[in-house]
Write a protein that holds these residues in place. Structure first.
Motif, PDB file in Angstrom:
ATOM      1  N   ARG A  97     -55.347  57.377  44.512  1.00 46.04           N
ATOM      2  CA  ARG A  97     -55.405  56.623  43.264  1.00 46.04           C
ATOM      3  C   ARG A  97     -55.782  57.559  42.130  1.00 46.04           C
ATOM      4  O   ARG A  97     -56.682  57.295  41.332  1.00 46.04           O
ATOM      5  CB  ARG A  97     -56.409  55.473  43.389  1.00 46.04           C
ATOM      6  N   GLN A  98     -55.065  58.695  42.052  1.00 43.56           N
ATOM      7  CA  GLN A  98     -55.341  59.695  41.043  1.00 43.56           C
ATOM      8  C   GLN A  98     -54.079  59.946  40.232  1.00 43.56           C
ATOM      9  O   GLN A  98     -53.022  60.255  40.795  1.00 43.56           O
ATOM     10  CB  GLN A  98     -55.841  60.989  41.674  1.00 43.56           C
ATOM     11  N   ILE A  99     -54.198  59.804  38.938  1.00 38.82           N
ATOM     12  CA  ILE A  99     -53.072  59.945  38.013  1.00 38.82           C
ATOM     13  C   ILE A  99     -53.294  61.171  37.135  1.00 38.82           C
ATOM     14  O   ILE A  99     -54.382  61.362  36.577  1.00 38.82           O
ATOM     15  CB  ILE A  99     -52.917  58.698  37.123  1.00 38.82           C
ATOM     16  N   TYR A 100     -52.250  61.991  37.011  1.00 37.61           N
ATOM     17  CA  TYR A 100     -52.261  63.129  36.095  1.00 37.61           C
ATOM     18  C   TYR A 100     -51.419  62.724  34.894  1.00 37.61           C
ATOM     19  O   TYR A 100     -50.202  62.557  34.996  1.00 37.61           O
ATOM     20  CB  TYR A 100     -51.683  64.354  36.786  1.00 37.61           C
ATOM     21  N   LEU A 101     -52.057  62.538  33.746  1.00 38.07           N
ATOM     22  CA  LEU A 101     -51.403  61.988  32.558  1.00 38.07           C
ATOM     23  C   LEU A 101     -50.843  63.112  31.712  1.00 38.07           C
ATOM     24  O   LEU A 101     -51.589  63.920  31.139  1.00 38.07           O
ATOM     25  CB  LEU A 101     -52.395  61.152  31.758  1.00 38.07           C
ATOM     26  N   LEU A 102     -49.522  63.170  31.631  1.00 41.40           N
ATOM     27  CA  LEU A 102     -48.816  64.210  30.890  1.00 41.40           C
ATOM     28  C   LEU A 102     -48.312  63.612  29.588  1.00 41.40           C
ATOM     29  O   LEU A 102     -47.398  62.783  29.579  1.00 41.40           O
ATOM     30  CB  LEU A 102     -47.650  64.724  31.744  1.00 41.40           C
ATOM     31  N   ALA A 103     -48.923  64.000  28.457  1.00 42.89           N
ATOM     32  CA  ALA A 103     -48.566  63.413  27.163  1.00 42.89           C
ATOM     33  C   ALA A 103     -48.924  64.378  26.044  1.00 42.89           C
ATOM     34  O   ALA A 103     -49.757  65.278  26.216  1.00 42.89           O
ATOM     35  CB  ALA A 103     -49.280  62.080  26.964  1.00 42.89           C
ATOM     36  N   ARG A 143     -56.281  63.887  32.195  1.00 46.44           N
ATOM     37  CA  ARG A 143     -55.314  64.212  31.150  1.00 46.44           C
ATOM     38  C   ARG A 143     -54.907  65.675  31.199  1.00 46.44           C
ATOM     39  O   ARG A 143     -55.741  66.550  31.381  1.00 46.44           O
ATOM     40  CB  ARG A 143     -55.901  63.910  29.768  1.00 46.44           C
ATOM     41  N   ALA A 144     -53.614  65.914  31.005  1.00 45.47           N
ATOM     42  CA  ALA A 144     -53.128  67.286  30.895  1.00 45.47           C
ATOM     43  C   ALA A 144     -53.451  67.818  29.500  1.00 45.47           C
ATOM     44  O   ALA A 144     -53.386  67.077  28.515  1.00 45.47           O
ATOM     45  CB  ALA A 144     -51.624  67.328  31.125  1.00 45.47           C
ATOM     46  N   ALA A 169     -49.990  69.746  38.129  1.00 47.47           N
ATOM     47  CA  ALA A 169     -50.805  68.704  38.743  1.00 47.47           C
ATOM     48  C   ALA A 169     -51.388  69.200  40.054  1.00 47.47           C
ATOM     49  O   ALA A 169     -50.858  70.117  40.685  1.00 47.47           O
ATOM     50  CB  ALA A 169     -49.962  67.451  38.985  1.00 47.47           C
ATOM     51  N   ARG A 170     -52.486  68.591  40.461  1.00 49.40           N
ATOM     52  CA  ARG A 170     -53.093  68.907  41.747  1.00 49.40           C
ATOM     53  C   ARG A 170     -52.315  68.224  42.869  1.00 49.40           C
ATOM     54  O   ARG A 170     -51.639  67.223  42.627  1.00 49.40           O
ATOM     55  CB  ARG A 170     -54.557  68.467  41.749  1.00 49.40           C
ATOM     56  N   PRO A 171     -52.430  68.738  44.099  1.00 48.18           N
ATOM     57  CA  PRO A 171     -51.611  68.192  45.195  1.00 48.18           C
ATOM     58  C   PRO A 171     -51.790  66.698  45.440  1.00 48.18           C
ATOM     59  O   PRO A 171     -50.863  66.026  45.861  1.00 48.18           O
ATOM     60  CB  PRO A 171     -52.083  69.007  46.412  1.00 48.18           C
ATOM     61  N   THR A 178     -40.926  69.114  30.364  1.00 49.92           N
ATOM     62  CA  THR A 178     -39.821  68.836  31.280  1.00 49.92           C
ATOM     63  C   THR A 178     -40.012  69.566  32.608  1.00 49.92           C
ATOM     64  O   THR A 178     -39.792  69.001  33.688  1.00 49.92           O
ATOM     65  CB  THR A 178     -38.485  69.248  30.645  1.00 49.92           C
ATOM     66  N   ASN A 179     -40.448  70.818  32.533  1.00 51.73           N
ATOM     67  CA  ASN A 179     -40.646  71.592  33.766  1.00 51.73           C
ATOM     68  C   ASN A 179     -41.730  70.970  34.645  1.00 51.73           C
ATOM     69  O   ASN A 179     -41.587  70.881  35.871  1.00 51.73           O
ATOM     70  CB  ASN A 179     -41.011  73.030  33.425  1.00 51.73           C
ATOM     71  N   ARG A 180     -42.836  70.537  34.043  1.00 52.80           N
ATOM     72  CA  ARG A 180     -43.906  69.918  34.831  1.00 52.80           C
ATOM     73  C   ARG A 180     -43.443  68.603  35.445  1.00 52.80           C
ATOM     74  O   ARG A 180     -43.792  68.266  36.577  1.00 52.80           O
ATOM     75  CB  ARG A 180     -45.138  69.691  33.946  1.00 52.80           C
ATOM     76  N   ALA A 181     -42.662  67.849  34.674  1.00 50.30           N
ATOM     77  CA  ALA A 181     -42.146  66.590  35.208  1.00 50.30           C
ATOM     78  C   ALA A 181     -41.182  66.839  36.366  1.00 50.30           C
ATOM     79  O   ALA A 181     -41.184  66.107  37.357  1.00 50.30           O
ATOM     80  CB  ALA A 181     -41.459  65.795  34.100  1.00 50.30           C
ATOM     81  N   ILE A 182     -40.367  67.887  36.258  1.00 51.83           N
ATOM     82  CA  ILE A 182     -39.445  68.219  37.354  1.00 51.83           C
ATOM     83  C   ILE A 182     -40.231  68.639  38.591  1.00 51.83           C
ATOM     84  O   ILE A 182     -39.869  68.294  39.726  1.00 51.83           O
ATOM     85  CB  ILE A 182     -38.468  69.325  36.910  1.00 51.83           C
ATOM     86  N   ASP A 183     -41.329  69.375  38.397  1.00 48.04           N
ATOM     87  CA  ASP A 183     -42.188  69.732  39.540  1.00 48.04           C
ATOM     88  C   ASP A 183     -42.620  68.474  40.300  1.00 48.04           C
ATOM     89  O   ASP A 183     -42.537  68.419  41.531  1.00 48.04           O
ATOM     90  CB  ASP A 183     -43.430  70.483  39.048  1.00 48.04           C
ATOM     91  N   ALA A 184     -43.106  67.488  39.554  1.00 46.57           N
ATOM     92  CA  ALA A 184     -43.567  66.243  40.195  1.00 46.57           C
ATOM     93  C   ALA A 184     -42.398  65.486  40.814  1.00 46.57           C
ATOM     94  O   ALA A 184     -42.525  64.894  41.893  1.00 46.57           O
ATOM     95  CB  ALA A 184     -44.288  65.373  39.161  1.00 46.57           C
TER      96      ALA A 184
END
Length: 384
Positions: A2-8, A32-33, A42-44, A65-71
């Protein structure tokens, strides 16, 4: 999980703050990023919630975009949009949750929660990634390892071990307890008789405890992962072979490593004949001819294919420059430091997000080459 990495974007702090508060109310931990830190990965254990907006496009489009593609490649991406800004290349075909209507965000957050729950279920089915284990391991690939572990469990059950320390401890305690209770309940009984019975009871209890404890230790050892044998050392290269220039043959030529071909499907009439001749010349090629992008697990297949390749061959055209799949693939190839060979098929202008990866690469221009000679030129370029 239940851990969210918020990219904004930092400019969207108000909207992202509202979403963060709503997620925390529903029991999620939100991190938050930091845009100032170039959106660290993001963490594993985290699910990435990427909030796309005009502010992101103007300030941090490429790294976002690159971080989102990683996820996305790991199956941990929730993609949402805060306004009607056109989605970036590489994410244009990813389902996006609409958060553009501010008064309706409270209701829309439930879509984020549902998406996170779906991701949790998929990750639970796939199983946790253990240190030293390929995260892309599928049940089919893992079956031989599980069969070996089951065989070790059966062998352990058949070969009971005896553990001495627990046997002595339990035996002494049992004998003392039996003797004490005997003297209290039968004070007139023979001391020799009670002592003998106590020793017998202690011996039986200790023997049982020793075998039970030994059996647990054997099963634990069977369940433990077995170390892999160290690879055999490479034989030394003879000095005569080095002098003759044969060292590359001893270690295997790069020409035998697979080539990953990234292209737009509409260019297939040009690309397929080129690939066929490259393969006929003896070079292995990985290319998607079977529409695997429509499958549910194709992301892992693409990542493995690029990671296992030697060269990433990008067929550049107006169609490929507009492809979300091609944009993702070139980022993955750059991430794994694969050799990039851009091949120009037409005179279309290269977009900025592709220029980021290709600006310093040596191109193979086939636009002015006779179609009969194109395959030979490509084969020669791949052999360099």
């Amino acid at each position: 999980m239940r851990q969210i990495y918020l990219l904004a974007s930092e400019a969207d702090a108000q909207a992202s703050g509202e979403i963060e508060a709503l997620l925390k109310q529903r029991g999620y931990q939100v991190r938050r990023a930091e845009e100032a830190s170039a959106f660290l990965p993001a963490r594993p254990q985290e699910i990435t919630l990427a909030l796309w907006s005009r502010n992101v496009e103007m300030s941090a489009k490429q790294i976002f975009t690159n971080r989102a593609i990683d996820a996305w490649t790991e199956g941990r991406l929730i993609f949402a949009r805060l306004d009607a800004t056109m989605l970036p290349r590489g994410l244009g075909d990813v389902a996006a949750i609409d958060l553009s209507f501010a008064p309706g965000r409270m209701a829309a957050v439930w879509k984020i929660v549902e998406a996170a729950q779906d991701i949790d279920k998929l990750l639970a089915e796939r199983g946790p990634a253990l240190p030293g284990v390929d995260a892309d391991m599928t049940p089919e690939r893992d079956a031989p390892r599980e069969a070996t572990r089951s065989q070790r469990r059966r062998t352990a059950r058949g070969r009971r071990r005896f553990s001495l320390a627990p046997a002595i401890a339990v035996g002494l305690v049992s004998a003392a307890a039996f003797g004490s209770l005997g003297f209290l309940s039968m004070p007139t009984a023979s001391i020799l008789l009670l002592g003998g019975a106590a020793l017998t009871w202690g011996a039986l209890a200790g023997t049982a405890a020793g075998y039970l404890s030994g059996g647990r230790e054997a099963l634990a050892m069977a369940e433990a992962p077995q170390p892999r044998p160290a690879p055999a050392p490479m034989p030394p290269v003879p000095e005569s072979a080095i002098a003759a220039g044969e060292e590359s043959d001893l270690f295997g030529s790069d020409s035998q490593a697979p080539v990953f071909v990234s292209y737009a499907r509409r260019d297939g009439e040009i690309v397929y004949p080129l690939v066929a001749e490259v393969e006929a010349a003896g070079r292995p090629v990985w290319i998607d001819r079977d529409h695997i992008h429509a499958g549910g697990h194709w992301a892992g297949m693409i990542v493995r294919a690029i990671r296992d390749s030697d060269t990433f061959c990008l067929m550049c055209s107006a169609e490929s420059f507009q492809s979300d799949n091609v944009r993702r693939e070139i980022y993955i190839a750059d991430k794994y430091k694969r050799k990039l060979l851009p091949v120009r098929l037409d005179f279309s202008e290269m977009p900025e997000d592709f220029e980021y990866f290709l600006i310093d690469r040596q191109w193979l221009d086939l636009t002015a080459v006779d179609p009969v000679e194109r395959a030979a030129r490509l084969t020669a370029a791949l052999a360099r």
